[in-house]
Design a protein around this motif. Structure first.
Motif, mmCIF file in Angstrom:
data_model
loop_
_atom_site.group_PDB
_atom_site.id
_atom_site.type_symbol
_atom_site.label_atom_id
_atom_site.label_comp_id
_atom_site.label_asym_id
_atom_site.label_seq_id
_atom_site.Cartn_x
_atom_site.Cartn_y
_atom_site.Cartn_z
ATOM 1 N N HIS A 1 -3.913 0.248 3.777
ATOM 2 C CA HIS A 1 -4.958 0.061 2.770
ATOM 3 C C HIS A 1 -6.288 0.612 3.281
ATOM 4 C CE1 HIS A 1 -2.134 -3.196 1.537
ATOM 5 N NE2 HIS A 1 -2.440 -2.731 0.350
ATOM 6 N N TRP B 1 0.839 -1.197 0.000
ATOM 7 C CA TRP B 1 0.000 0.000 0.000
ATOM 8 C C TRP B 1 0.860 1.227 0.000
ATOM 9 C CZ3 TRP B 1 0.368 3.685 3.764
ATOM 10 C CH2 TRP B 1 1.030 3.295 4.931
ATOM 11 N N TRP C 1 -7.262 -5.825 2.284
ATOM 12 C CA TRP C 1 -7.012 -4.384 2.403
ATOM 13 C C TRP C 1 -7.605 -3.810 3.684
ATOM 14 C CZ3 TRP C 1 -8.396 -3.273 -3.390
ATOM 15 C CH2 TRP C 1 -7.261 -3.483 -4.182
ATOM 16 N N CYS D 1 3.981 -3.312 3.653
ATOM 17 C CA CYS D 1 3.348 -4.487 3.072
ATOM 18 C C CYS D 1 3.018 -5.478 4.168
ATOM 19 C CB CYS D 1 4.235 -5.130 2.016
ATOM 20 S SG CYS D 1 5.787 -5.740 2.661
ATOM 21 N N GLY D 2 2.114 -6.354 3.866
ATOM 22 C CA GLY D 2 1.725 -7.406 4.785
ATOM 23 C C GLY D 2 1.213 -8.571 3.979
ATOM 24 N N ASN E 1 -7.932 -5.297 6.454
ATOM 25 C CA ASN E 1 -7.148 -5.787 7.583
ATOM 26 C C ASN E 1 -5.741 -5.201 7.613
ATOM 27 O OD1 ASN E 1 -9.100 -7.430 8.819
ATOM 28 N ND2 ASN E 1 -8.752 -9.029 7.308
ATOM 29 N N SER E 2 -5.445 -4.303 6.722
ATOM 30 C CA SER E 2 -4.149 -3.636 6.645
ATOM 31 C C SER E 2 -4.351 -2.144 6.906
ATOM 32 C CB SER E 2 -3.559 -3.842 5.240
ATOM 33 O OG SER E 2 -2.500 -2.949 5.006
#
Length: 189
Positions: A155, A15, A149, A30-31, A151-152
């Motif tokens: 995002h 993201w 997304w 990132c994840g 959960n981030s």
């Protein structure tokens, strides 16, 4: 930041936070999101869709773009936020980048030509107050990518951000691995 290519394994997410024109790019993170357990039913996404023609020659979202826009707006309105509008110009920028991601075989916000999300939007003549981009790879459906997304934090910040318009694209590499790109922006008045 370079992210390693992951042709197999769990879907990847990357993201970029809001990109105010005056501030330039902010850091990206990132994840990951694990794939659902075997046997979990999947709703397939449209692989090829025909754009809908709107009045005045404007092109509206294809079926996948409509599903992404609808899902973003459902999340936003549930939180009391105004809905986003579809932008063919932002969809062009998203298509360019998702195609570039397929060519690169990995996720990154820097385009194959060295461009930033803001560069890709600007070169289409879109004057903006703010711009953001969400990208992902490996998720098969709109539901999967939206869950990842949301959960981030980065995002989610874009999805719930102070944007007015959205454009989106999903492209697949030769092996069928999907690459997603959503571009958010608020135009200058």
């Amino acid at each position: 930041m370079r992210l390693p290519a992951r042709p197999t394994g769990p879907p990847s997410l990357a993201w970029i936070a809001l990109l105010p024109a005056a501030l330039g790019l902010l850091p990206m993170a990132c994840g990951g999101l694990p794939k659902p357990p075997a046997g979990t039913p999947r709703v397939p996404t449209e692989r090829i869709a025909t754009p809908i023609r709107l009045g005045g020659g404007q092109t509206g979202p294809d079926a996948l773009g409509s599903a992404l826009l609808e899902r973003h707006n459902a999340i936003r309105t549930a939180r009391g936020l105004p809905p986003l509008s579809w932008s063919p110009t932002l969809a062009d920028a998203a298509r360019e980048h998702s195609s570039g991601l397929v060519s690169l075989g990995r996720l990154r916000h820097k385009g194959h030509d060295g461009s930033s999300p803001a560069d890709r939007v600007e070169r289409r003549g879109y004057a903006f107050r703010s711009v953001g981009e969400n990208i992902a790879s490996g998720q098969e459906t709109v539901e999967e990518v939206m869950e990842g997304w949301m959960n981030s934090p980065g995002h989610r910040r874009n999805i719930l951000g102070d944007f007015e318009e959205l454009g989106a694209s999903r492209r697949e590499d030769e092996g069928g691995r999907p690459y997603w790109c959503v571009v958010f922006a608020t135009p200058l008045p």
